[in-house]
Design a protein around this motif. Structure first.
Motif, PDB file in Angstrom:
ATOM      1  N   ALA A 210       0.939  -1.250   0.162  1.00  0.00           N
ATOM      2  CA  ALA A 210       0.054   0.133   0.008  1.00  0.00           C
ATOM      3  C   ALA A 210       0.872   1.294  -0.052  1.00  0.00           C
ATOM      4  O   ALA A 210       0.360   2.394   0.122  1.00  0.00           O
ATOM      5  CB  ALA A 210      -0.863   0.014   1.200  1.00  0.00           C
ATOM      6  N   VAL A 211       2.228   1.113  -0.379  1.00  0.00           N
ATOM      7  CA  VAL A 211       3.053   2.275  -0.223  1.00  0.00           C
ATOM      8  C   VAL A 211       2.478   3.565  -1.142  1.00  0.00           C
ATOM      9  O   VAL A 211       2.923   4.569  -0.914  1.00  0.00           O
ATOM     10  CB  VAL A 211       4.302   2.032  -0.207  1.00  0.00           C
ATOM     11  N   ASP A 212       1.846   3.138  -2.099  1.00  0.00           N
ATOM     12  CA  ASP A 212       1.767   4.076  -3.152  1.00  0.00           C
ATOM     13  C   ASP A 212       0.435   4.760  -3.024  1.00  0.00           C
ATOM     14  O   ASP A 212      -0.069   5.909  -3.815  1.00  0.00           O
ATOM     15  CB  ASP A 212       1.656   3.698  -4.445  1.00  0.00           C
ATOM     16  N   LEU A 213      -0.540   4.378  -1.771  1.00  0.00           N
ATOM     17  CA  LEU A 213      -1.465   5.238  -1.552  1.00  0.00           C
ATOM     18  C   LEU A 213      -1.497   6.562  -1.270  1.00  0.00           C
ATOM     19  O   LEU A 213      -0.216   6.853  -0.697  1.00  0.00           O
ATOM     20  CB  LEU A 213      -2.306   4.315  -0.583  1.00  0.00           C
ATOM     21  N   PRO A 214      -2.332   7.524  -1.438  1.00  0.00           N
ATOM     22  CA  PRO A 214      -2.337   8.977  -0.864  1.00  0.00           C
ATOM     23  C   PRO A 214      -1.763   9.119   0.472  1.00  0.00           C
ATOM     24  O   PRO A 214      -2.263   8.324   1.416  1.00  0.00           O
ATOM     25  CB  PRO A 214      -3.393   9.638  -1.113  1.00  0.00           C
ATOM     26  N   PRO A 215      -1.012   9.973   0.824  1.00  0.00           N
ATOM     27  CA  PRO A 215      -0.490  10.441   2.104  1.00  0.00           C
ATOM     28  C   PRO A 215      -1.678  10.431   2.885  1.00  0.00           C
ATOM     29  O   PRO A 215      -2.844  11.294   2.432  1.00  0.00           O
ATOM     30  CB  PRO A 215       0.322  11.461   2.151  1.00  0.00           C
ATOM     31  N   GLY A 216      -1.839  10.244   4.260  1.00  0.00           N
ATOM     32  CA  GLY A 216      -2.899  10.398   5.161  1.00  0.00           C
ATOM     33  C   GLY A 216      -3.979   9.292   4.917  1.00  0.00           C
ATOM     34  O   GLY A 216      -4.928   9.352   5.543  1.00  0.00           O
ATOM     35  N   THR A 217      -3.856   8.166   4.280  1.00  0.00           N
ATOM     36  CA  THR A 217      -4.605   7.039   4.073  1.00  0.00           C
ATOM     37  C   THR A 217      -4.525   6.111   5.032  1.00  0.00           C
ATOM     38  O   THR A 217      -3.581   5.781   5.628  1.00  0.00           O
ATOM     39  CB  THR A 217      -4.370   6.352   2.807  1.00  0.00           C
ATOM     40  N   ASN A 218      -5.584   5.772   5.958  1.00  0.00           N
ATOM     41  CA  ASN A 218      -5.817   5.149   7.402  1.00  0.00           C
ATOM     42  C   ASN A 218      -5.848   3.574   6.750  1.00  0.00           C
ATOM     43  O   ASN A 218      -6.812   3.347   6.311  1.00  0.00           O
ATOM     44  CB  ASN A 218      -6.799   5.672   8.097  1.00  0.00           C
ATOM     45  N   LEU A 219      -4.909   2.694   7.111  1.00  0.00           N
ATOM     46  CA  LEU A 219      -4.921   1.129   6.572  1.00  0.00           C
ATOM     47  C   LEU A 219      -5.467   0.554   7.995  1.00  0.00           C
ATOM     48  O   LEU A 219      -4.886   0.714   9.147  1.00  0.00           O
ATOM     49  CB  LEU A 219      -3.711   0.873   6.463  1.00  0.00           C
ATOM     50  N   PHE A 220      -6.578  -0.354   8.108  1.00  0.00           N
ATOM     51  CA  PHE A 220      -7.028  -0.974   9.075  1.00  0.00           C
ATOM     52  C   PHE A 220      -6.499  -2.115   8.852  1.00  0.00           C
ATOM     53  O   PHE A 220      -6.839  -2.854   7.790  1.00  0.00           O
ATOM     54  CB  PHE A 220      -8.732  -0.837   9.035  1.00  0.00           C
ATOM     55  N   VAL A 221      -5.704  -2.776  10.003  1.00  0.00           N
ATOM     56  CA  VAL A 221      -5.063  -3.987   9.796  1.00  0.00           C
ATOM     57  C   VAL A 221      -5.682  -4.835  10.795  1.00  0.00           C
ATOM     58  O   VAL A 221      -5.989  -4.654  12.033  1.00  0.00           O
ATOM     59  CB  VAL A 221      -3.530  -4.025   9.693  1.00  0.00           C
ATOM     60  N   ASN A 222      -5.775  -6.390  10.553  1.00  0.00           N
ATOM     61  CA  ASN A 222      -6.260  -7.130  11.538  1.00  0.00           C
ATOM     62  C   ASN A 222      -5.709  -7.872  12.492  1.00  0.00           C
ATOM     63  O   ASN A 222      -4.223  -7.995  12.097  1.00  0.00           O
ATOM     64  CB  ASN A 222      -7.232  -7.951  10.580  1.00  0.00           C
ATOM     65  N   THR A 223      -6.245  -8.411  13.399  1.00  0.00           N
ATOM     66  CA  THR A 223      -5.371  -9.418  14.265  1.00  0.00           C
ATOM     67  C   THR A 223      -6.296 -10.866  14.372  1.00  0.00           C
ATOM     68  O   THR A 223      -7.470 -10.682  14.099  1.00  0.00           O
ATOM     69  CB  THR A 223      -5.320  -8.903  15.510  1.00  0.00           C
ATOM     70  N   HIS A 224      -5.303 -11.720  14.593  1.00  0.00           N
ATOM     71  CA  HIS A 224      -6.205 -13.022  14.973  1.00  0.00           C
ATOM     72  C   HIS A 224      -6.298 -13.030  16.647  1.00  0.00           C
ATOM     73  O   HIS A 224      -5.469 -12.822  17.224  1.00  0.00           O
ATOM     74  CB  HIS A 224      -5.183 -14.104  14.568  1.00  0.00           C
ATOM     75  N   PRO A 225      -7.451 -13.221  16.871  1.00  0.00           N
ATOM     76  CA  PRO A 225      -7.607 -13.529  18.510  1.00  0.00           C
ATOM     77  C   PRO A 225      -6.547 -14.157  19.416  1.00  0.00           C
ATOM     78  O   PRO A 225      -6.230 -13.623  20.568  1.00  0.00           O
ATOM     79  CB  PRO A 225      -8.788 -14.426  18.786  1.00  0.00           C
ATOM     80  N   ILE A 226      -5.911 -15.087  18.566  1.00  0.00           N
ATOM     81  CA  ILE A 226      -4.772 -15.754  19.616  1.00  0.00           C
ATOM     82  C   ILE A 226      -3.511 -14.792  19.621  1.00  0.00           C
ATOM     83  O   ILE A 226      -2.905 -14.945  20.771  1.00  0.00           O
ATOM     84  CB  ILE A 226      -4.328 -17.093  18.764  1.00  0.00           C
ATOM     85  N   GLU A 227      -3.222 -13.891  19.102  1.00  0.00           N
ATOM     86  CA  GLU A 227      -2.168 -12.900  19.003  1.00  0.00           C
ATOM     87  C   GLU A 227      -2.422 -12.019  20.130  1.00  0.00           C
ATOM     88  O   GLU A 227      -1.517 -11.502  20.893  1.00  0.00           O
ATOM     89  CB  GLU A 227      -2.190 -11.902  17.567  1.00  0.00           C
ATOM     90  N   LEU A 228      -3.575 -11.879  21.103  1.00  0.00           N
ATOM     91  CA  LEU A 228      -3.937 -11.246  22.092  1.00  0.00           C
ATOM     92  C   LEU A 228      -3.279 -11.856  23.092  1.00  0.00           C
ATOM     93  O   LEU A 228      -3.281 -11.269  24.526  1.00  0.00           O
ATOM     94  CB  LEU A 228      -5.231 -10.637  22.121  1.00  0.00           C
TER      95      LEU A 228
END
Length: 377
Positions: A210-228
Motif C-alpha cells: 500500500a505504499v503508493d496510496l495517498p498520504p494520510g490514508t488510514n490502513l485498518f489491519v487485522n489481528t487473530h484472537p490468538i495474538e492477544l
C-alpha cells in the motif's frame, strides 16, 4: 512405495488420460485444474516442449519423468536442482506413485488421481482427503514465500456527499488451491498452530503493497484472537512502525476482547507509543457491553453487519436501538463505523442516525492495490 531398478523404458507409449492425472496449479495465477498423464514417458520441467511445462525458476529444465509399467505409474527425478518429493520426502531414484499421493516438483505441488476428471484442462476437483493434504502442502509454501495477496476495501465518510475515502481495511487472498480465502487459510493454519504467523503476514504484506496510496490514508489491519494472548504482537507492531514510519495504521481486534479491559488497556498503551489507533470489529455480534467500552475505549467501533444490513426497512424498534447505540458511542468519543452497507436506502438511514464512517459493497468491493489506485486517478 516401490523402488525399481533403473533401466530403459519404452518411449512414446500412449496412456489413457482418464486414468492417471495431476490435480493442482500449474501456475500461481491459474485456477486449480487437472492435467491428464497422456503418454509415457511424461516429461516435466521448465522447457516449453515438454509434456508438462512449469514456468517457474525453481524448476529445472528437465526436472522429472513419469512413466507407466504394466499399468503402474512411476516418477523419476532427473537430477533436478531443487528436488522431486513424494508425500513430503525427496526421492533419490525411481518410485511408484499411488492414487492420492502428493507429488511436488521443487515448490509446485500436485495430487495424483486415478479416476476420470471432469476436464483434463480446467476441471474443478471435489474436496476430499487428498485435496486437504494438497492444501496443507501448499500452506508451507504460502508461509515461506509470504504468498498472501492483499486486497483493500474502502472506508468512506458517510456524511460526505462525495463519499470520500478515508482509508482501507486490509484483507487477504491467495491464488493457491484450498487457500483462496482467509477462512480457508486460517482453517489450515489452525491445524499447524500458525494462526498468529499467518496474521502477521497479512499485516506485513498489506502494509508493503500500500505504499503508493495517498498520504494520510488510514490502513485498518487485522489481528487473530490468538495474538492477544501469545507473545509476538507487540514486536510485530513495532516492526510495522519501523518499516512504515509515516503510515496511518489502525489495529482491528474482535469485539469479544472488550470483555478483558485490562488486556485492552495494555494494548492501547503499546499503540499510543507507536502512534497507532485501535478499532473494535464486529460490535454487536458477541458479548461486548457499553460499560466495558468506557473502560477500554477504541478510536473506532465497527458495528457488525447483522445490525446494519436491512436497517432502512427494519422495524422501528430495531432502528431506535441502533440509533441510540450510535449516539452513546459518539458520546464516549468513539467514531462509529457501519459494516456491510449494500444499498442506498441503508446508507441514507445510517447517515441520518449519525454514523460517521461506512464500509460495504455499496461503497466499494475489496480489490487489489492496483485496482484501487486506478479508481483514485
Amino acid at each position: 512405495m516401490t523402488i525399481i531398478a533403473e533401466h530403459q523404458r519404452p518411449s512414446g507409449l500412449t496412456l489413457d488420460a482418464s486414468v492417471w492425472f495431476f490435480a493442482g496449479q500449474v501456475g500461481e495465477s491459474e485456477p486449480v485444474r487437472t492435467v491428464g498423464i497422456h503418454k509415457s514417458p511424461f516429461r516435466i520441467g521448465r522447457k516449453p516442449d515438454l509434456e508438462l511445462s512449469l514456468p517457474c525458476n525453481s524448476i529445472s529444465k528437465e526436472h522429472a519423468t513419469i512413466f507407466d509399467e504394466d499399468g503402474r505409474l512411476f516418477v523419476r527425478d532427473m537430477n533436478s536442482t531443487n528436488g522431486t518429493f513424494v508425500n513430503g520426502e525427496r526421492i533419490e531414484s525411481t518410485i511408484e506413485l499411488k492414487e492420492g499421493d502428493i507429488l511436488q516438483f521443487a515448490t509446485i505441488v500436485f495430487r495424483i488421481g486415478r479416476q476420470a476428471p471432469e476436464s483434463t484442462d480446467t476441471g474443478t476437483i471435489a474436496e476430499d482427503a487428498g485435496d486437504r493434504a494438497l492444501a496443507m502442502m501448499q500452506f508451507e509454501r504460502l508461509i515461506s514465500e509470504r504468498a498472501v495477496v492483499p486486497f483493500y476495501q474502502p472506508l468512506v465518510r458517510v456524511d460526505d456527499p462525495d463519499l470520500s475515502i478515508v482509508g482501507y481495511e486490509v484483507l487477504g487472498r491467495s491464488r493457491m488451491f484450498g487457500l483462496r480465502t482467509p477462512g480457508e487459510m486460517f482453517a489450515t493454519a489452525s491445524q499447524l498452530n500458525l494462526e498468529a504467523e499467518l496474521s502477521r503476514i497479512f499485516r506485513q504484506r498489506g502494509l508493503e503493497a500500500a505504499v503508493d496510496l495517498p498520504p494520510g490514508t488510514n490502513l485498518f489491519v487485522n489481528t487473530h484472537p490468538i495474538e492477544l494472548v501469545e507473545d509476538g504482537l507487540t514486536d510485530s507492531l513495532q516492526m510495522a512502525r519501523k518499516l512504515h514510519p509515516q503510515q496511518l495504521i489502525t489495529l482491528e481486534i474482535h469485539e469479544a476482547a472488550v470483555t478483558n479491559p485490562k488486556l485492552i488497556r495494555s494494548l492501547r498503551e503499546v499503540l499510543d507509543d507507536l502512534d497507532m489507533q485501535l478499532a473494535f470489529d464486529d460490535f454487536g455480534a458477541g458479548q461486548a457491553r457499553l460499560v466495558e467500552l468506557s473502560e477500554a475505549s477504541p478510536d473506532y467501533l465497527k458495528f457488525d453487519m447483522g445490525l446494519v444490513q436491512g436497517i432502512a426497512k427494519a422495524p422501528p424498534r430495531r432502528q431506535q436501538v441502533l440509533s441510540m447505540l450510535t449516539r452513546m458511542v459518539k458520546e464516549l468519543g468513539i467514531i462509529p463505523l457501519a459494516e456491510g452497507v449494500e444499498t442506498q436506502d441503508d446508507h441514507e438511514t445510517l447517515r441520518d442516525m449519525g454514523f460517521e464512517l461506512g464500509q460495504g459493497y455499496f461503497y466499494g468491493r475489496p480489490a487489489s492495490i492496483a485496482d484501487q489506485l486506478k479508481k483514485l486517478q
